[in-house]
Design a protein around this motif. Structure first.
Motif: not given
Length: 344
Positions: A129-141, A151-158
């Motif tokens: 989250l602190h990489k860039d002040e424009r990042i408002g959301v962080v999601c994981g694997l 199996r992967i459930d999600s890696a963010g959304m498209l």
């Protein structure tokens, strides 16, 4: 659909934090409703996080099982747990709004009660989250099981062209997905997103972050689209890992038929509300062309096989003035775009 940030952007470089820097204070928000089967494992995974400076709000939506008793027992062992019992079911949206409206931490992690976090999930999410002040959301694997090649459930959304969102890599084995790299994505699944507080406050409409009309379902789509409109970015960090054996899949007909009438109607209603609120004026006709065939097919299905969900159409018509008022607020704010933090 709004133009999503490219997933090919290079990773922003984060300045190294001093080893003795104080840990950021974070709120973790868990909304429960008859969650006795999974809540204890979820909360224990939260309490073992390597990032220790947090408060854990459990907002219970009038559970009829042992959820509150289990949470209360754990709260006796760790004072960071705060149990809030509501006298009626406010849904995913109402429950999390309850937490968001009463806390002031610089970041908030939403935690589904059916998730189990790896111990360093929160630590890695905050660093991202602190990489860039424009990042408002962080999601994981998020993974569907603990097996070696889960199996992967999600890696963010498209973001899809017709106003929907899809889970990235959903159902794919990790070995099939190949190496996963940190990158910008179109949105975060609602199971375990870390939100920046300024993002939460920026996206509020009439004082609320989640649209309370949604109750539950597609609220993460709505937030992802609104965040794009306002110029915020979502970051996928594969070092953040958690278990999430997803059960809520209304597009799967067999699963859908086991859901309550209310949830099925919400799945239809919320899509229409979202399209009305979030489609920019310049993209209306493009969206009509893209979305109309699927929406007509859904309407035909409702007429033939699920007439109870036609209440979704009636709801949208009866509340059209309020929905259009929300649209005006969102589109007006979107025209201003993202703005950096004011400096003294």
């Amino acid at each position: 659909m709004v133009n999503a940030p490219s997933t090919a952007l290079a990773s922003p470089q984060a300045p190294a934090a001093p080893e003795d820097a104080p840990q950021a204070f974070v709120t973790l928000s868990v909304v429960t409703w008859n969650s006795a089967e999974c809540i204890e494992a979820c909360l224990r995974s939260v309490l073992t996080q390597t990032h220790r400076n947090f408060e854990l709000w459990v907002v219970d939506n009038a559970s009829a099982d042992d959820t509150c008793a289990l949470v209360a027992a754990l709260a006796e062992t760790d004072k960071r747990i705060k149990l809030h019992r509501l006298n009626h079911n406010t849904g995913f949206c109402g429950g999390h709004n309850y937490s968001l409206n009463r806390t002031t931490s610089e970041a908030v992690l939403l935690v589904n009660p059916d998730t189990e976090l790896d111990p360093d999930y929160l630590e890695h999410a905050l660093a991202a989250l602190h990489k860039d002040e424009r990042i408002g959301v962080v999601c994981g694997l998020l993974l569907q099981s603990r097996e070696p090649d889960a199996r992967i459930d999600s890696a963010g959304m498209l973001a899809l062209p017709d106003g929907r969102f899809a889970l990235r890599l959903h159902g794919i084995r990790q070995s099939q997905a190949g190496p996963l790299t940190p990158q910008y994505v179109d949105g975060a699944d609602g199971a375990l997103p870390l939100y920046r507080r300024r993002y939460i406050d920026d996206l509020r409409v009439e004082g609320e972050f989640f649209d309370p009309r949604f109750f539950a379902h597609k609220e993460d789509w709505d937030i992802a689209w609104r965040g794009q409109l306002l110029g915020w970015r979502t970051w996928f960090e594969p070092a953040c890992r958690a278990l999430h054996p997803r059960q809520f899949q209304p597009t799967n007909l067999r699963v859908r038929l086991r859901m309550s009438r209310r949830v099925r109607a919400n799945a239809v209603r919320n899509q229409w509300i979202m399209l009305i609120k979030n489609t920019p004026k310049a993209q209306i006709w493009h969206m009509v062309v893209r979305a109309l065939p699927r929406q007509l097919a859904i309407l035909a299905y409702l007429l033939v096989a699920e007439r109870t969900s036609l209440s979704a159409l009636r709801y949208v018509w009866q509340h059209r003035k309020e929905i259009l008022a929300s649209r005006r607020l969102i589109q007006s704010r979107a025209r201003a775009g993202w703005s950096p933090v004011a400096t003294a």
